[in-house]
Design a protein around this motif. Structure first.
Motif, PDB file in Angstrom:
ATOM      1  N   ARG A  48      54.210  67.755  37.413  1.00 50.22           N
ATOM      2  CA  ARG A  48      53.537  68.974  36.948  1.00 50.22           C
ATOM      3  C   ARG A  48      52.281  69.232  37.768  1.00 50.22           C
ATOM      4  NH1 ARG A  48      52.167  68.510  30.907  1.00 50.22           N
ATOM      5  NH2 ARG A  48      51.852  66.334  31.516  1.00 50.22           N
ATOM      6  N   PHE A  49      51.506  68.176  38.020  1.00 48.32           N
ATOM      7  CA  PHE A  49      50.285  68.361  38.790  1.00 48.32           C
ATOM      8  C   PHE A  49      50.599  68.752  40.225  1.00 48.32           C
ATOM      9  CE2 PHE A  49      47.151  66.837  41.776  1.00 48.32           C
ATOM     10  CZ  PHE A  49      46.019  67.465  41.303  1.00 48.32           C
ATOM     11  N   THR A  50      51.569  68.071  40.835  1.00 43.58           N
ATOM     12  CA  THR A  50      51.930  68.377  42.211  1.00 43.58           C
ATOM     13  C   THR A  50      52.371  69.823  42.350  1.00 43.58           C
ATOM     14  OG1 THR A  50      52.603  66.077  42.589  1.00 43.58           O
ATOM     15  CG2 THR A  50      53.428  67.723  44.126  1.00 43.58           C
ATOM     16  N   ALA A  51      53.160  70.301  41.374  1.00 39.70           N
ATOM     17  CA  ALA A  51      53.610  71.691  41.414  1.00 39.70           C
ATOM     18  C   ALA A  51      52.425  72.648  41.284  1.00 39.70           C
ATOM     19  CB  ALA A  51      54.623  71.931  40.292  1.00 39.70           C
ATOM     20  N   ALA A  52      51.478  72.306  40.398  1.00 44.33           N
ATOM     21  CA  ALA A  52      50.317  73.177  40.199  1.00 44.33           C
ATOM     22  C   ALA A  52      49.438  73.213  41.442  1.00 44.33           C
ATOM     23  CB  ALA A  52      49.515  72.696  38.989  1.00 44.33           C
ATOM     24  N   LEU A  53      49.232  72.053  42.073  1.00 39.91           N
ATOM     25  CA  LEU A  53      48.414  72.013  43.279  1.00 39.91           C
ATOM     26  C   LEU A  53      49.088  72.774  44.414  1.00 39.91           C
ATOM     27  CD1 LEU A  53      45.820  70.871  44.542  1.00 39.91           C
ATOM     28  CD2 LEU A  53      47.139  68.863  45.240  1.00 39.91           C
ATOM     29  N   GLY A  54      50.400  72.624  44.532  1.00 45.32           N
ATOM     30  CA  GLY A  54      51.130  73.344  45.569  1.00 45.32           C
ATOM     31  C   GLY A  54      51.097  74.850  45.383  1.00 45.32           C
ATOM     32  N   ALA A  55      50.907  75.286  44.120  1.00 43.68           N
ATOM     33  CA  ALA A  55      50.872  76.723  43.821  1.00 43.68           C
ATOM     34  C   ALA A  55      49.468  77.303  43.910  1.00 43.68           C
ATOM     35  CB  ALA A  55      51.427  76.963  42.422  1.00 43.68           C
ATOM     36  N   THR A  56      48.488  76.496  44.309  1.00 41.26           N
ATOM     37  CA  THR A  56      47.113  76.960  44.413  1.00 41.26           C
ATOM     38  C   THR A  56      47.024  78.161  45.351  1.00 41.26           C
ATOM     39  OG1 THR A  56      46.242  74.747  44.028  1.00 41.26           O
ATOM     40  CG2 THR A  56      44.767  76.315  45.087  1.00 41.26           C
ATOM     41  N   GLN A  57      46.370  79.238  44.870  1.00 40.67           N
ATOM     42  CA  GLN A  57      46.199  80.429  45.685  1.00 40.67           C
ATOM     43  C   GLN A  57      45.087  80.212  46.698  1.00 40.67           C
ATOM     44  OE1 GLN A  57      48.264  83.154  45.342  1.00 40.67           O
ATOM     45  NE2 GLN A  57      49.324  81.744  43.947  1.00 40.67           N
ATOM     46  N   GLY A  58      45.301  80.662  47.913  1.00 44.53           N
ATOM     47  CA  GLY A  58      44.280  80.564  48.933  1.00 44.53           C
ATOM     48  C   GLY A  58      44.358  79.260  49.707  1.00 44.53           C
ATOM     49  N   PRO A  59      43.482  79.099  50.695  1.00 45.64           N
ATOM     50  CA  PRO A  59      43.489  77.910  51.549  1.00 45.64           C
ATOM     51  C   PRO A  59      43.237  76.629  50.750  1.00 45.64           C
ATOM     52  CG  PRO A  59      42.188  79.658  52.551  1.00 45.64           C
ATOM     53  CD  PRO A  59      42.508  80.112  51.156  1.00 45.64           C
ATOM     54  N   LEU A  60      43.949  75.577  51.126  1.00 41.33           N
ATOM     55  CA  LEU A  60      43.817  74.268  50.494  1.00 41.33           C
ATOM     56  C   LEU A  60      43.680  73.211  51.585  1.00 41.33           C
ATOM     57  CD1 LEU A  60      44.054  72.274  48.049  1.00 41.33           C
ATOM     58  CD2 LEU A  60      46.538  72.333  48.434  1.00 41.33           C
ATOM     59  N   VAL A  61      42.681  72.339  51.438  1.00 35.78           N
ATOM     60  CA  VAL A  61      42.485  71.201  52.336  1.00 35.78           C
ATOM     61  C   VAL A  61      42.378  69.949  51.479  1.00 35.78           C
ATOM     62  CG1 VAL A  61      40.916  70.082  53.972  1.00 35.78           C
ATOM     63  CG2 VAL A  61      41.375  72.527  54.171  1.00 35.78           C
ATOM     64  N   LEU A  62      43.076  68.904  51.868  1.00 33.09           N
ATOM     65  CA  LEU A  62      43.023  67.634  51.155  1.00 33.09           C
ATOM     66  C   LEU A  62      42.034  66.705  51.838  1.00 33.09           C
ATOM     67  CD1 LEU A  62      46.884  67.214  50.749  1.00 33.09           C
ATOM     68  CD2 LEU A  62      45.276  68.057  49.021  1.00 33.09           C
ATOM     69  N   VAL A  63      41.349  65.896  51.039  1.00 34.86           N
ATOM     70  CA  VAL A  63      40.351  64.971  51.559  1.00 34.86           C
ATOM     71  C   VAL A  63      40.708  63.558  51.125  1.00 34.86           C
ATOM     72  CG1 VAL A  63      37.903  64.347  51.612  1.00 34.86           C
ATOM     73  CG2 VAL A  63      38.569  66.754  51.442  1.00 34.86           C
ATOM     74  N   ASP A  64      40.750  62.640  52.073  1.00 35.49           N
ATOM     75  CA  ASP A  64      40.937  61.211  51.856  1.00 35.49           C
ATOM     76  C   ASP A  64      42.389  60.815  51.616  1.00 35.49           C
ATOM     77  OD1 ASP A  64      39.945  58.533  51.641  1.00 35.49           O
ATOM     78  OD2 ASP A  64      40.071  58.677  49.468  1.00 35.49           O
ATOM     79  N   ARG A  65      43.110  61.519  50.753  1.00 35.37           N
ATOM     80  CA  ARG A  65      44.500  61.132  50.505  1.00 35.37           C
ATOM     81  C   ARG A  65      45.341  62.362  50.165  1.00 35.37           C
ATOM     82  NH1 ARG A  65      41.685  58.326  46.408  1.00 35.37           N
ATOM     83  NH2 ARG A  65      41.697  59.359  44.380  1.00 35.37           N
ATOM     84  N   ARG A  66      46.663  62.206  50.315  1.00 30.99           N
ATOM     85  CA  ARG A  66      47.597  63.300  50.114  1.00 30.99           C
ATOM     86  C   ARG A  66      48.546  62.980  48.958  1.00 30.99           C
ATOM     87  NH1 ARG A  66      49.277  66.915  53.743  1.00 30.99           N
ATOM     88  NH2 ARG A  66      48.692  65.614  55.532  1.00 30.99           N
ATOM     89  N   PRO A  67      48.566  63.799  47.912  1.00 32.96           N
ATOM     90  CA  PRO A  67      49.598  63.640  46.882  1.00 32.96           C
ATOM     91  C   PRO A  67      50.973  63.901  47.482  1.00 32.96           C
ATOM     92  CG  PRO A  67      47.811  65.068  46.128  1.00 32.96           C
ATOM     93  CD  PRO A  67      47.626  64.871  47.591  1.00 32.96           C
ATOM     94  N   ARG A  68      51.952  63.200  46.995  1.00 38.15           N
ATOM     95  CA  ARG A  68      53.308  63.313  47.515  1.00 38.15           C
ATOM     96  C   ARG A  68      53.818  64.748  47.394  1.00 38.15           C
ATOM     97  NH1 ARG A  68      55.277  59.796  44.528  1.00 38.15           N
ATOM     98  NH2 ARG A  68      54.852  58.006  45.872  1.00 38.15           N
ATOM     99  N   GLY A  69      54.328  65.284  48.498  1.00 36.16           N
ATOM    100  CA  GLY A  69      54.955  66.599  48.470  1.00 36.16           C
ATOM    101  C   GLY A  69      54.035  67.766  48.762  1.00 36.16           C
ATOM    102  N   ILE A  70      52.735  67.535  48.930  1.00 33.19           N
ATOM    103  CA  ILE A  70      51.801  68.624  49.184  1.00 33.19           C
ATOM    104  C   ILE A  70      51.619  68.796  50.689  1.00 33.19           C
ATOM    105  CG2 ILE A  70      49.452  69.476  48.865  1.00 33.19           C
ATOM    106  CD1 ILE A  70      51.124  69.505  46.354  1.00 33.19           C
ATOM    107  N   LYS A  71      51.887  69.997  51.176  1.00 32.10           N
ATOM    108  CA  LYS A  71      51.726  70.292  52.599  1.00 32.10           C
ATOM    109  C   LYS A  71      50.442  71.087  52.788  1.00 32.10           C
ATOM    110  CE  LYS A  71      56.683  70.270  53.645  1.00 32.10           C
ATOM    111  NZ  LYS A  71      57.831  71.056  54.183  1.00 32.10           N
TER     112      LYS A  71
END
Length: 362
Positions: free
Chosen positions: A130-153
């Motif tokens: 559920r969280f991964t889907a919500a993060l992937g659906a984030t509107q606008g630019p997204l940058v990850l810091v330190d680590r990457r949740p599985r499946g998030i591009k």
């Protein structure tokens, strides 16, 4: 005197709300009114605020930073770096902490998805679908810091976790330690996996076997470090050195060592991943792998700003980390050796070869 929006409205003969809509080029305002407002703004040398300029481009001037624990000095430095770089571009920052609670993390993420943010930089603890889907659906630019949740591009700003850990554990093994333990983070954190991989590679480099009981998985925070260290100290034979997943875990481990009446480094050497300002001040000073947290925050903000300017296809950024050897590391059984104020030494992360690419944009 600097002209304001009310001055423009008065000269153009319209309301301040109409001035705002006209400068946004909204369809609800006629071309004639837009021309009148723009001419008034030109005559008065009116310059909209940063927020107004952002709104005229159809986005806010807010960047978000999402961290697991803002009390951790590492994330505080990341936040400072992001905030400083954002300010240079006249953006402001909203910072939220999930306090290592996945449910709170989901609620915070939901609140960030209403379009109020121009972009989001995130370090997360969430790994469920559920969280991964919500993060992937984030509107606008997204940058990850330190680590990457599985499946998030999304672009990721990180350090060379495996390489620097491999070199740091190699230093301990070169000192003569053959029983080095690790208090690791959760198994589903890619940072924990990378650091554990570097730990195992260092043992392989030295031609040593690694007993499973010397690795403790899934620990975060001071309590986790305290509990895991007590488990390690109960082993027979106990480890002669311990490597901790992060700085707060190290604080908990240090507490357990003190309560057990053991001496650092005579009875046990201690090494942390992530430095803290207090580490050079305790006796003996604590050795640490130092991540460039401030630069990671600046880099994350820079990536967001570049994405907001229309750049696409941005890749990960890998920044170098370094190991700082202080008084908490010594050969097994070595007597305490007071460390002078300038007695620490930095060891580059490239001490041992690895398959990762040099730091830089991939």
């Amino acid at each position: 005197m600097v002209a304001g929006i009310r001055d423009v409205a008065r000269l153009a003969g319209v309301s301040t709300a109409t001035v705002t809509r006209a400068l946004r080029d909204e369809l609800s305002v006629t071309d004639a009114t837009k021309a009148k407002v723009r001419e008034a703004a030109r005559r008065l040398d009116y310059v909209p605020s940063a927020a107004a300029r952002a709104l005229s481009r159809g986005r806010s001037n807010l960047l978000g930073l999402f961290v697991p624990d803002i009390t951790n000095p590492f994330y505080a430095q990341v936040a400072q770096g992001l905030e400083d770089r954002a300010a240079q571009a006249r953006y402001h920052c909203v910072i939220a902490s999930s306090h290592l609670n996945p449910e709170r993390e989901r609620h915070l993420l939901t609140s960030f998805q209403d379009g109020t943010l121009a972009g989001l930089a995130a370090t997360t603890v969430g790994t469920d679908e559920r969280f991964t889907a919500a993060l992937g659906a984030t509107q606008g630019p997204l940058v990850l810091v330190d680590r990457r949740p599985r499946g998030i591009k999304a672009p990721l700003v990180r350090t060379d976790n495996r390489k620097v850990t491999r070199g740091a554990i190699g230093e301990l093994l070169d000192m003569g330690h053959q029983r080095v333990a690790m208090i690791s983070g959760p198994r589903d954190f890619d940072t924990a996996c990378q650091r554990l991989s570097g730990f195992r590679l260092a043992y392989r480099d030295a031609g040593l076997g690694l007993p499973d009981e010397y690795i403790r998985h899934g620990h975060l925070g001071e309590e986790g470090g305290f509990r895991a260290m007590n488990e390690l100290l109960a082993l027979d034979p106990r480890p002669t050195a311990v490597f901790c997943f992060n700085n707060l875990v190290t604080v908990g481990a240090l507490k357990a060592i003190r309560q057990a009446g053991l001496r650092i480094p005579t009875d046990i050497s201690l090494l942390a991943f992530d430095d803290m300002t207090l580490f050079p001040l305790v006796e003996p000073p604590i050795s640490a792998i130092d991540q460039p947290a401030y630069e990671m925050g600046r880099c994350a903000a820079d990536l967001l700003l570049r994405m907001l300017d229309g750049e696409q296809g941005l890749g990960d950024v890998v920044l170098p980390a370094k190991m700082i050897i202080r008084g908490s590391m010594a050969p097994p059984g070595a007597p305490p050796n007071p460390t002078p104020p300038d007695g620490s030494r930095a060891v580059p992360s490239s001490r041992r070869a690895d398959t990762e690419q040099p730091a830089g944009r991939n």
